[in-house]
Design a protein around this motif. Structure first.
Motif, PDB file in Angstrom:
ATOM      1  N   PRO A  38      38.042  41.416  28.478  1.00 39.16           N
ATOM      2  CA  PRO A  38      37.695  42.790  28.858  1.00 39.16           C
ATOM      3  C   PRO A  38      38.899  43.518  29.431  1.00 39.16           C
ATOM      4  N   SER A  39      38.802  44.816  29.460  1.00 36.85           N
ATOM      5  CA  SER A  39      39.856  45.629  30.058  1.00 36.85           C
ATOM      6  C   SER A  39      39.751  45.563  31.577  1.00 36.85           C
ATOM      7  N   VAL A  40      40.872  45.324  32.214  1.00 34.04           N
ATOM      8  CA  VAL A  40      40.860  45.251  33.683  1.00 34.04           C
ATOM      9  C   VAL A  40      40.965  46.622  34.317  1.00 34.04           C
ATOM     10  N   GLU A  41      41.089  47.663  33.485  1.00 43.02           N
ATOM     11  CA  GLU A  41      41.191  49.018  34.018  1.00 43.02           C
ATOM     12  C   GLU A  41      39.944  49.400  34.817  1.00 43.02           C
ATOM     13  N   VAL A  42      38.817  48.771  34.482  1.00 41.55           N
ATOM     14  CA  VAL A  42      37.570  49.103  35.204  1.00 41.55           C
ATOM     15  C   VAL A  42      37.677  48.744  36.676  1.00 41.55           C
ATOM     16  N   ARG A  47      32.439  49.629  40.975  1.00 39.06           N
ATOM     17  CA  ARG A  47      31.307  50.084  41.780  1.00 39.06           C
ATOM     18  C   ARG A  47      30.524  48.860  42.239  1.00 39.06           C
ATOM     19  N   LEU A  48      30.861  48.361  43.410  1.00 37.95           N
ATOM     20  CA  LEU A  48      30.183  47.183  43.935  1.00 37.95           C
ATOM     21  C   LEU A  48      28.749  47.518  44.313  1.00 37.95           C
ATOM     22  N   GLN A  49      27.887  46.525  44.194  1.00 40.27           N
ATOM     23  CA  GLN A  49      26.490  46.736  44.571  1.00 40.27           C
ATOM     24  C   GLN A  49      26.379  46.927  46.078  1.00 40.27           C
ATOM     25  N   VAL A  50      25.783  48.037  46.462  1.00 40.14           N
ATOM     26  CA  VAL A  50      25.582  48.366  47.871  1.00 40.14           C
ATOM     27  C   VAL A  50      24.128  48.776  48.053  1.00 40.14           C
ATOM     28  N   PRO A  51      23.455  48.254  49.066  1.00 44.53           N
ATOM     29  CA  PRO A  51      22.032  48.578  49.232  1.00 44.53           C
ATOM     30  C   PRO A  51      21.789  50.039  49.558  1.00 44.53           C
ATOM     31  N   GLN A 128      43.148  35.095  40.308  1.00 45.26           N
ATOM     32  CA  GLN A 128      42.320  34.400  39.327  1.00 45.26           C
ATOM     33  C   GLN A 128      40.847  34.418  39.751  1.00 45.26           C
ATOM     34  N   GLN A 129      40.605  34.278  41.042  1.00 50.95           N
ATOM     35  CA  GLN A 129      39.219  34.308  41.521  1.00 50.95           C
ATOM     36  C   GLN A 129      38.613  35.692  41.315  1.00 50.95           C
ATOM     37  N   VAL A 130      39.421  36.735  41.478  1.00 51.22           N
ATOM     38  CA  VAL A 130      38.919  38.094  41.206  1.00 51.22           C
ATOM     39  C   VAL A 130      38.561  38.217  39.734  1.00 51.22           C
ATOM     40  N   ALA A 131      39.415  37.676  38.867  1.00 48.01           N
ATOM     41  CA  ALA A 131      39.127  37.705  37.428  1.00 48.01           C
ATOM     42  C   ALA A 131      37.806  36.992  37.141  1.00 48.01           C
ATOM     43  N   ARG A 132      37.618  35.851  37.784  1.00 42.74           N
ATOM     44  CA  ARG A 132      36.387  35.080  37.555  1.00 42.74           C
ATOM     45  C   ARG A 132      35.162  35.823  38.097  1.00 42.74           C
ATOM     46  N   MET A 133      35.296  36.429  39.277  1.00 44.02           N
ATOM     47  CA  MET A 133      34.171  37.135  39.896  1.00 44.02           C
ATOM     48  C   MET A 133      33.665  38.287  39.041  1.00 44.02           C
ATOM     49  N   PHE A 134      34.601  39.051  38.474  1.00 44.50           N
ATOM     50  CA  PHE A 134      34.216  40.290  37.810  1.00 44.50           C
ATOM     51  C   PHE A 134      33.990  40.146  36.308  1.00 44.50           C
ATOM     52  N   PHE A 135      34.643  39.159  35.678  1.00 49.83           N
ATOM     53  CA  PHE A 135      34.620  39.143  34.218  1.00 49.83           C
ATOM     54  C   PHE A 135      34.113  37.853  33.572  1.00 49.83           C
ATOM     55  N   LEU A 136      34.136  36.745  34.292  1.00 47.26           N
ATOM     56  CA  LEU A 136      33.871  35.465  33.649  1.00 47.26           C
ATOM     57  C   LEU A 136      32.621  34.799  34.204  1.00 47.26           C
ATOM     58  N   SER A 137      32.079  33.889  33.416  1.00 48.68           N
ATOM     59  CA  SER A 137      30.913  33.120  33.833  1.00 48.68           C
ATOM     60  C   SER A 137      31.389  31.911  34.633  1.00 48.68           C
ATOM     61  N   PRO A 138      30.464  31.217  35.331  1.00 45.51           N
ATOM     62  CA  PRO A 138      30.860  30.021  36.089  1.00 45.51           C
ATOM     63  C   PRO A 138      31.073  28.787  35.210  1.00 45.51           C
ATOM     64  N   GLU A 139      31.031  28.954  33.890  1.00 47.80           N
ATOM     65  CA  GLU A 139      31.222  27.831  32.966  1.00 47.80           C
ATOM     66  C   GLU A 139      32.564  27.137  33.241  1.00 47.80           C
ATOM     67  N   VAL A 140      32.567  25.803  33.199  1.00 46.63           N
ATOM     68  CA  VAL A 140      33.788  25.026  33.380  1.00 46.63           C
ATOM     69  C   VAL A 140      34.293  24.594  32.012  1.00 46.63           C
ATOM     70  N   SER A 141      35.400  25.216  31.542  1.00 47.33           N
ATOM     71  CA  SER A 141      35.973  24.877  30.242  1.00 47.33           C
ATOM     72  C   SER A 141      37.426  25.296  30.220  1.00 47.33           C
ATOM     73  N   LYS A 171      33.924  41.454  47.288  1.00 40.25           N
ATOM     74  CA  LYS A 171      33.074  40.850  46.264  1.00 40.25           C
ATOM     75  C   LYS A 171      32.573  39.457  46.631  1.00 40.25           C
ATOM     76  N   SER A 172      33.321  38.705  47.431  1.00 41.60           N
ATOM     77  CA  SER A 172      32.998  37.301  47.705  1.00 41.60           C
ATOM     78  C   SER A 172      31.613  37.141  48.311  1.00 41.60           C
ATOM     79  N   PHE A 173      30.968  36.041  47.948  1.00 41.90           N
ATOM     80  CA  PHE A 173      29.634  35.706  48.462  1.00 41.90           C
ATOM     81  C   PHE A 173      29.791  34.805  49.674  1.00 41.90           C
ATOM     82  N   PHE A 174      29.057  35.132  50.737  1.00 42.34           N
ATOM     83  CA  PHE A 174      29.155  34.396  51.991  1.00 42.34           C
ATOM     84  C   PHE A 174      27.844  33.718  52.389  1.00 42.34           C
TER      85      PHE A 174
END
Length: 818
Positions: A38-42, A47-51, A128-141, A171-174
């Protein structure tokens, strides 16, 4: 030596070949994977989820809606100490590398080769963690890892280091539904970022690695080990010195749940707002960070909660003590740990705290509360606790405390007006209260039941209950349109009507006390809430006419029965609908639409919706006729959202409320309802010491419903009390006894600083002297004459009527008078 050089040359060839093969493989991988990245320009405008935040009219928090708890922060708002904690825990060289940690990747590759496992530690930078958080699944491959690396390079080229770190922190989950560092600091420590200690910073930085199983609430020991690791890394990287390290290592961890500080208890109101905003904006309303400003007044809402809950508890205690809510066996030599475990199934509800009876005797009982308190209740605390038998019968007053409370009982206690603990219980009856401004329909208070946690059913808007005598003012209004006046005399005497639905084919309505007063003026009849007068009045003007007339007050045809029982309040309405109907009298004859939301603001501060309610304008020319049933159905039916306001067109006239009834009619009915309070069934409201109040009690058959709806020029309030299963409230539980005290307690606060405002007599109404016995105009020399108000044309009509003859007077006493 030659052999060595030859081997060295071969090794160099192999190395170069390996590098070339690796580069070719990497290039091939990039060629295969790159098109799918995906394009990282986004990320530049993520727009993070905010209640969704719901606020009162004065800006106090009512509720937060959304699956995630998040408060995005700018990197400038993150203290250096907190940033350093995360860098030490995750990527100490973050500000120096180009997106990947080559050494870390090689270590991860070596571990993968030597262990045969894909699940190895290390190798992922913050980028790399930002890339994983926003664009990738938790799949290990391997493919996913390569995609992560390629995306990291792209992100580094597109964003600054601070921007990348800000994305990571937000973005991180706590754990515990907390996303982002600000939400985590609030939840675990109840602090803003600048208030965190070094030890707390290190603890928060340790959580994202294991957010569910390594947070300080779920696994405190494991969390402290991770905190120690982070502090050690901060020391190694010279982010902190040795004394700071030692102090932080020795600091206890005080993490505990801190929910967002809700400042206004208005859960029923908040749920209505949630439904309306989602209807307007869709499901994204709960995740896009909208701020919703409402009509609710925080002080008025607190008064409504207190009045309703106190009123229900007074009613409940009036009918006796139902006994312990539960009973447990207390082990011998048990202590606080065991007592807490025994109390665990019970939770505090609306200020009623569960308590475990540890001991009791003739004079007192000792109770334990989950917060560690021991409460001593004396004999005076159980005087009310006569054993409940049914709604009309109670047992004797307990002679000793042990008659009411036994060791092992789980009961409720609450603080009284003096702050002392006293025995209580959860009421089984329910109640609802709605308060709105009559000039525009803004809902300033709404309570849909004793506790939203106990029952989500909103009785203020969703119930369909009979209003009883509270419906009579609408019948009287219809009669005043058909030539009746407050002075008109109607006979309060037995009457029967054909009714094929009854076994004997006859309907014989009665008064509440089964007595009859004979001919009585309408003013007196409403003040005393005489049923038979209302029935005769409805019969005189016609059911069909009255049925259509009721829609002027916002009721739908389906809510109103097309029979004479309408006169006794057999309609099916909610307190919101009653408040809306009474507002027509309070504002001089206009129909307003109740509404809750005044403004919706997006996360950027832009207003995306602003309510434009129809507002009463007494100086404007009437621009419309009374609304029809079709036009008012959506706001009074109780279906979906009866409170939403449709944004009006830009034409100013469209924002003016439509006239529903003649202002003179509204004044006359209000005049009668003022007498209900001055000397009728609502006289308890005189305790407010105000002269600008009007209202009407309401009670239904077998005392299933108790009502009081009343108003002044500034506020309309409708209150209902009853059981959800339509059981009887008990003998003597009239609206004046069960509902009116709640209304009074609320109004005492709501009108505290509101000056009295007279109900001005509109043009076309005149005061005349009448004979109280006949309702006809009295002579100037009649010593028994009294003053009455009526429309000019009615006074002129009465002036042309000849005085009654003696024979007519006799017939007046013997027959029905209309």
């Amino acid at each position: 030596m030659r052999l060595f050089l030859r081997l060295l040359r071969y090794a160099a060839y192999l190395a170069v070949a390996g590098i070339l093969i690796g580069a070719a493989a990497l290039g091939t991988a990039y060629w295969l994977i790159s098109p799918r990245l995906p394009s990282v320009e986004v990320l530049k405008d993520v727009r993070l989820q905010v209640p969704m935040r719901v606020e009162s009219a004065d800006g106090k928090l009512i509720a937060l809606f959304g699956e995630t708890k998040r408060t995005p922060v700018r990197i400038e708002e993150v203290p250096a100490q907190l940033k350093n904690a995360f860098l030490a825990a995750e990527d100490a060289d973050f500000y120096n590398h180009s997106g990947i940690d080559l050494g870390g990747i090689l270590r991860a590759v070596w571990l993968t080769v030597t262990t045969g496992s894909k699940h190895v530690a290390g190798g992922s930078t913050i980028t790399q963690q930002v890339a994983r958080m926003f664009f990738l699944s938790p799949e290990v491959s391997y493919t996913r890892k390569l995609a992560e690396i390629f995306l990291a390079f792209r992100i580094e080229n597109a964003l600054s280091k601070d921007e990348i770190l800000a994305l990571y922190l937000n973005k991180s989950f706590f754990g515990h539904r907390s996303y982002g560092i600000a939400a985590a600091a609030e939840f675990y420590y109840g602090k803003t970022l600048d208030q965190l200690t070094l030890a707390e910073c290190a603890m928060l930085a340790s959580i994202p690695k294991f957010p569910s199983t390594g947070n300080p609430l779920s696994r405190p020991e494991r969390a402290k080990e991770r905190r120690a690791y982070v502090l050690g890394r901060m020391l190694d990287n010279k982010f902190i010195d040795r004394p700071s390290y030692d102090a932080a290592m020795a600091a206890p961890d005080n993490a505990q749940p801190h929910e967002p500080p809700v400042e206004v208890d208005a859960a029923y109101f908040a749920e209505l707002v949630r439904l309306e905003v989602m209807d307007r904006l869709g499901n994204s309303a709960l995740t896009d960070g909208y701020r919703v400003r409402t009509t609710l007044d925080a002080g008025f809402q607190e008064a409504a909660n207190t009045a309703l809950r106190n009123g229900l508890m007074v009613y409940d205690q009036r009918h006796g003590f139902r006994g312990a809510e539960g009973h447990v066996e207390i082990p011998v030599n048990a202590g606080t740990a065991q007592w807490n475990e025994l109390l665990a199934p019970w939770r505090t509800v609306a200020g009623l705290v569960p308590a475990l009876v540890l001991s009791s005797d003739a004079n007192s009982a000792t109770l334990y509360l989950a917060d560690g308190q021991n409460v001593l209740l004396g004999s005076e605390a159980v005087q009310w606790a006569r054993r409940y038998q049914d709604e009309d019968h109670r047992g004797p007053v307990p002679k000793i405390v042990a008659d009411a409370l036994k060791p092992g009982d789980v009961v409720r206690v609450a603080r009284d007006s003096k702050g002392e603990w006293t025995l209580s219980q959860l009421p089984t009856a329910e109640a609802a209260l709605v308060a709105l401004r009559p000039d525009d329909g803004a809902v300033v208070s709404l309570v849909g039941g004793f506790s939203f946690a106990r029952s989500k059913f909103n009785r203020a808007t969703q119930s369909a209950r009979q209003p009883g005598s509270g419906f009579k003012p609408f019948i009287y209004s219809a009669a005043f349109e058909r030539g009746f006046t407050p002075a008109s005399v109607v006979n309060d005497a037995p009457v029967s009507f054909p009714d094929p639905s009854r076994p004997d084919g006859v309907w014989t309505p009665k008064n509440d006390d089964d007595t009859f007063q004979g001919p009585i003026r309408l003013r007196e009849a409403l003040a005393k809430s005489v049923n038979l007068v209302s029935v005769r009045l409805l019969d005189a003007i016609g059911v069909r006419y009255a049925h259509e007339y009721m829609t002027r007050f916002g009721f739908t045809p389906e809510q109103i029965p097309q029979s004479l029982s309408m006169a006794l309040g057999s309609a099916a309405v909610a307190p919101m609908a009653m408040a809306r109907g009474y507002a027509v009298f309070a504002n001089g004859g206009y129909l307003v639409d109740p509404y809750l939301v005044t403004e919706i603001i997006d996360r950027d501060g832009k207003t995306v919706y602003r309510a434009e309610p129809a507002v009463v304008c007494r100086t404007c020319p009437d621009h419309s006729v009374a609304p029809t049933a079709t036009a008012t159905a959506s706001a009074s039916s109780g279906a979906a959202s009866p409170l939403s306001t449709t944004a009006a067109p830009s034409d100013g006239a469209a924002h003016t409320a439509a006239r529903a009834i003649d202002p003179r009619n509204a004044y006359l009915v209000t005049s009668l309802m003022r007498d209900v309070i001055r000397r009728g069934t609502g006289s308890a409201a005189l305790s407010l010491k105000r002269n600008d109040l009007a209202g009407k009690t309401g009670t239904t058959n077998d005392h299933r419903d108790a009502w009081f709806s009343g108003f002044n020029a500034a506020l309309v309030v409708s209150c209902w009390v009853g059981f959800d299963d339509f059981s009887s409230l008990g003998r003597g539980e009239f609206g004046a006894k069960a509902a009116l005290p709640i209304w009074i307690d609320y109004m005492r606060t709501a009108l505290k600083d509101v000056p009295e405002q007279a109900f001005d007599m509109p043009p076309g109404v005149t005061k005349v002297r009448i004979d109280p016995a006949t309702g006809l105009l009295a002579g100037a020399d009649d010593p028994g004459a009294i003053l009455e108000v009526m429309k000019n044309e009615d006074a002129q009509r009465l002036a042309t009527q000849p005085p009654p003859t003696d024979e007519a007077a006799k017939q007046h006493e013997a027959y029905d008078v209309f």
